[in-house]
Design a protein around this motif. Structure first.
Motif, PDB file in Angstrom:
ATOM      1  N   MET A   1      44.446  41.650  37.735  1.00  0.00           N
ATOM      2  CA  MET A   1      43.355  40.792  37.264  1.00  0.00           C
ATOM      3  C   MET A   1      42.991  39.712  38.277  1.00  0.00           C
ATOM      4  O   MET A   1      41.947  39.085  38.186  1.00  0.00           O
ATOM      5  CB  MET A   1      43.737  40.160  35.929  1.00  0.00           C
ATOM      6  CG  MET A   1      42.583  39.534  35.169  1.00  0.00           C
ATOM      7  SD  MET A   1      43.090  38.978  33.537  1.00  0.00           S
ATOM      8  CE  MET A   1      43.359  40.539  32.721  1.00  0.00           C
TER       9      MET A   1
ATOM     10  N   ARG B   1      41.926  40.041  41.166  1.00  0.00           N
ATOM     11  CA  ARG B   1      40.748  40.427  41.924  1.00  0.00           C
ATOM     12  C   ARG B   1      39.562  40.781  41.026  1.00  0.00           C
ATOM     13  O   ARG B   1      38.519  41.205  41.509  1.00  0.00           O
ATOM     14  CB  ARG B   1      41.078  41.610  42.841  1.00  0.00           C
ATOM     15  CG  ARG B   1      41.991  41.216  43.988  1.00  0.00           C
ATOM     16  CD  ARG B   1      42.564  42.456  44.671  1.00  0.00           C
ATOM     17  NE  ARG B   1      43.348  42.081  45.820  1.00  0.00           N
ATOM     18  CZ  ARG B   1      44.561  41.563  45.778  1.00  0.00           C
ATOM     19  NH1 ARG B   1      45.138  41.337  44.607  1.00  0.00           N
ATOM     20  NH2 ARG B   1      45.223  41.232  46.874  1.00  0.00           N
ATOM     21  N   THR B   2      39.726  40.661  39.736  1.00  0.00           N
ATOM     22  CA  THR B   2      38.660  41.028  38.804  1.00  0.00           C
ATOM     23  C   THR B   2      37.586  39.952  38.791  1.00  0.00           C
ATOM     24  O   THR B   2      37.885  38.756  38.733  1.00  0.00           O
ATOM     25  CB  THR B   2      39.219  41.214  37.381  1.00  0.00           C
ATOM     26  OG1 THR B   2      40.334  42.106  37.432  1.00  0.00           O
ATOM     27  CG2 THR B   2      38.163  41.786  36.465  1.00  0.00           C
ATOM     28  N   SER B   3      36.336  40.371  38.855  1.00  0.00           N
ATOM     29  CA  SER B   3      35.236  39.406  38.883  1.00  0.00           C
ATOM     30  C   SER B   3      35.012  38.801  37.506  1.00  0.00           C
ATOM     31  O   SER B   3      35.410  39.365  36.477  1.00  0.00           O
ATOM     32  CB  SER B   3      33.954  40.090  39.352  1.00  0.00           C
ATOM     33  OG  SER B   3      33.473  40.975  38.358  1.00  0.00           O
TER      34      SER B   3
ATOM     35  N   GLU C   1      32.973  41.230  35.380  1.00  0.00           N
ATOM     36  CA  GLU C   1      33.741  42.334  34.805  1.00  0.00           C
ATOM     37  C   GLU C   1      34.612  41.858  33.644  1.00  0.00           C
ATOM     38  O   GLU C   1      34.728  42.528  32.616  1.00  0.00           O
ATOM     39  CB  GLU C   1      34.607  42.997  35.870  1.00  0.00           C
ATOM     40  CG  GLU C   1      35.332  44.240  35.369  1.00  0.00           C
ATOM     41  CD  GLU C   1      36.155  44.922  36.444  1.00  0.00           C
ATOM     42  OE1 GLU C   1      36.896  45.866  36.086  1.00  0.00           O
ATOM     43  OE2 GLU C   1      36.079  44.513  37.624  1.00  0.00           O
ATOM     44  N   ILE C   2      35.235  40.679  33.799  1.00  0.00           N
ATOM     45  CA  ILE C   2      36.039  40.125  32.704  1.00  0.00           C
ATOM     46  C   ILE C   2      35.172  39.939  31.467  1.00  0.00           C
ATOM     47  O   ILE C   2      35.543  40.350  30.351  1.00  0.00           O
ATOM     48  CB  ILE C   2      36.678  38.786  33.116  1.00  0.00           C
ATOM     49  CG1 ILE C   2      37.755  39.005  34.186  1.00  0.00           C
ATOM     50  CG2 ILE C   2      37.286  38.075  31.901  1.00  0.00           C
ATOM     51  CD1 ILE C   2      38.274  37.721  34.805  1.00  0.00           C
TER      52      ILE C   2
ATOM     53  N   LYS D   1      34.299  43.263  29.763  1.00  0.00           N
ATOM     54  CA  LYS D   1      35.438  43.874  29.070  1.00  0.00           C
ATOM     55  C   LYS D   1      35.797  43.101  27.793  1.00  0.00           C
ATOM     56  O   LYS D   1      36.187  43.695  26.789  1.00  0.00           O
ATOM     57  CB  LYS D   1      36.636  43.960  30.014  1.00  0.00           C
ATOM     58  CG  LYS D   1      36.489  45.024  31.099  1.00  0.00           C
ATOM     59  CD  LYS D   1      37.720  45.093  31.979  1.00  0.00           C
ATOM     60  CE  LYS D   1      37.588  46.164  33.049  1.00  0.00           C
ATOM     61  NZ  LYS D   1      37.534  47.531  32.497  1.00  0.00           N
TER      62      LYS D   1
ATOM     63  N   TRP E   1      39.232  44.292  26.640  1.00  0.00           N
ATOM     64  CA  TRP E   1      40.263  43.275  26.835  1.00  0.00           C
ATOM     65  C   TRP E   1      40.067  42.183  25.795  1.00  0.00           C
ATOM     66  O   TRP E   1      38.957  42.006  25.265  1.00  0.00           O
ATOM     67  CB  TRP E   1      40.158  42.637  28.227  1.00  0.00           C
ATOM     68  CG  TRP E   1      40.532  43.510  29.369  1.00  0.00           C
ATOM     69  CD1 TRP E   1      41.108  44.749  29.321  1.00  0.00           C
ATOM     70  CD2 TRP E   1      40.345  43.214  30.754  1.00  0.00           C
ATOM     71  NE1 TRP E   1      41.306  45.241  30.578  1.00  0.00           N
ATOM     72  CE2 TRP E   1      40.852  44.320  31.482  1.00  0.00           C
ATOM     73  CE3 TRP E   1      39.820  42.142  31.456  1.00  0.00           C
ATOM     74  CZ2 TRP E   1      40.833  44.364  32.881  1.00  0.00           C
ATOM     75  CZ3 TRP E   1      39.802  42.171  32.852  1.00  0.00           C
ATOM     76  CH2 TRP E   1      40.307  43.266  33.549  1.00  0.00           C
TER      77      TRP E   1
END
Length: 460
Positions: free
Chosen positions: A1, A3-5, A8-9, A12, A18
């Motif tokens: 997580m 590196r997750t933008s 994107e978070i 999700k 998520w």
């Protein structure tokens, strides 16, 4: 997580893939593991973060839209008010202030958009710094090389975003304090037009130069944050009443009608080879061969220093008289020098400002975007006092803002774009637009990002 933008978070979390609570728990665990090595945070708001994440999850479960930043963790430079916490502004003196009664306006807007506050970030004392070093709380460290400066004064913001602790952070920029750490840490940063975003609930440094803005690892995240941060506010007298002007959908295609030029002259002098190569790489990527010079840039930077010293010393005069020993000596001495400036010097600096503004306004009748280095060099070593620039030995602390100050001085919107050179630490390039044209600067930054200008979270 790590590196997750942010985009994107949020997607999700909105779709239930998520939960916001799981995102926050993972974020808090990473902060606990990595912050001792980076020293980016001065406060972690774990309990608040869990409560906010639970609220987001409840909205999702009820079939309601939690907002465009649903469940996205963010942190703020510790000059932004956080309800129930003391606003340090990187100082020892502010520890004696009462806790803030409410969140800063920009925190309120991010929270309303579904984002989750996880803490406050280290900074240079009272924002008078380009290094990321702090006498009271220690230096925030560069994730690409922890022996190196993060840049300042939003050093903790740069370190936390580049280090993958949070995907978004807020910083402030008076003379370059978003763009310098963005350059040294290899991330994207936006200094909007002066008067675009509210400073309500943020501790001031130099009121006629202070800006606030977002920092992120991608242009999409930067634009997402920028869009929700806009809006009216009666707390900030400098805020210009304009309709919300979102960045819109950013694409990887360059608008052929955009008139783009590289800044030479002052901006080609003194910097290191890394700064010149980074600028050339950006120009080549965009197919730009036109180079122009702006006159009186050095005078503008000198006048910016006079205004900075005069306005900051006026704000701090009572404490300079009674608690001078509680300041970092470097900060204190510059403020004391500002207190001794005659009024005629301040007035003359404002005349230079007005003249330079007219000069640059004329440039923007012929061009839409200007390109310039963000810093004269890659990140210096923590504790380094001087650097070789243009055949001279110069002080690090003031001269890291060599290329950023002239644009803060006249309030132009700028996006700092990270450039990764072979066998080098990252270094940034400024994408400068005319007043209120943030969307154009963000679009050019997106084109560059699509062509390989991507900042990555360093591996530990």
């Amino acid at each position: 997580m790590d590196r997750t933008s942010a985009a994107e978070i949020a997607e999700k979390v909105r779709t239930g893939t998520w939960t916001a609570r799981a995102v926050v728990d993972t974020t808090l665990a990473r902060i606990a593991a990595e912050n001792p090595r980076l020293n980016a945070f001065t406060l972690v708001t774990a309990e608040r973060a869990r409560q906010e994440a639970t609220r987001v999850d409840q909205l999702v479960a009820a079939g309601q839209n939690p907002g465009p930043l649903a469940g996205v963790p963010f942190a703020v430079k510790n000059l932004f008010d956080i309800q129930g916490e003391v606003t340090l502004a990187g100082s020892k003196i502010n520890r004696d202030l009462p806790p803030a009664q409410q969140d800063a306006i920009l925190i309120q807007r991010l929270t309303a958009a579904g984002a989750v506050l996880v803490g406050a970030l280290n900074m240079g004392e009272y924002a008078y710094d380009f290094t990321g070093e702090n006498l009271h709380y220690g230096a925030s460290r560069n994730p690409h090389d922890r022996s190196r400066m993060s840049g300042g004064s939003s050093g903790g913001s740069g370190s936390a975003v580049a280090g993958g602790l949070v995907p978004l952070a807020l910083g402030s920029d008076t003379n370059g304090s978003i763009r310098v750490p963005s350059s040294l840490c290899g991330i994207f940063g936006l200094k909007p037009t002066y008067g675009r975003l509210s400073r309500g609930g943020s501790f001031p440094f130099c009121p006629s130069l202070d800006h606030v803005g977002p920092m992120a690892r991608s242009t999409q995240d930067l634009a997402l944050a920028y869009d929700v941060l806009q809006g009216p506010d009666d707390q900030d007298a400098a805020l210009v009443k304009r309709p919300v002007e979102p960045a819109g959908t950013l694409t990887e295609k360059l608008d052929p009608s955009l008139r783009i030029a590289v800044l030479g002259g002052y901006f080609a002098q003194q910097g290191t080879d890394a700064a010149r190569r980074a600028l050339q790489r950006v120009a080549d990527a965009l197919g730009i061969q036109s180079t122009i010079e702006i006159p009186e840039v050095a005078a503008a930077r000198a006048a910016a220093y006079v205004i900075t010293n005069a306005e900051s010393s006026t704000l701090h005069l009572p404490n300079l008289r009674s608690r001078a020993h509680d300041y970092d000596p470097d900060v204190r001495d510059r403020m004391l020098a500002g207190a001794l400036l005659p009024a005629t010097a301040y007035l003359q600096a404002q005349r230079v400002r007005a003249r330079f503004q007219k000069i640059v306004a004329g440039v923007f009748t012929q061009h839409d975007i200007l390109l310039a280095p963000a810093t004269p060099m890659t990140a210096p070593a923590i504790g380094q006092k001087t650097m070789a620039l243009g055949g001279e030995e110069m002080l690090v602390r003031p001269h890291l803002g060599l290329y950023t100050q002239p644009f803060s001085f006249i309030g132009l919107p700028v996006v700092a774009v990270p450039v990764q050179l072979p066998d080098s630490l990252p270094i940034g390039v400024q994408i400068i637009a005319g007043p209120w044209q943030e969307a154009k600067a963000l679009q050019v930054a997106r084109v560059l990002e699509g062509r390989g200008f991507v900042s990555t979270v360093p591996q530990y």
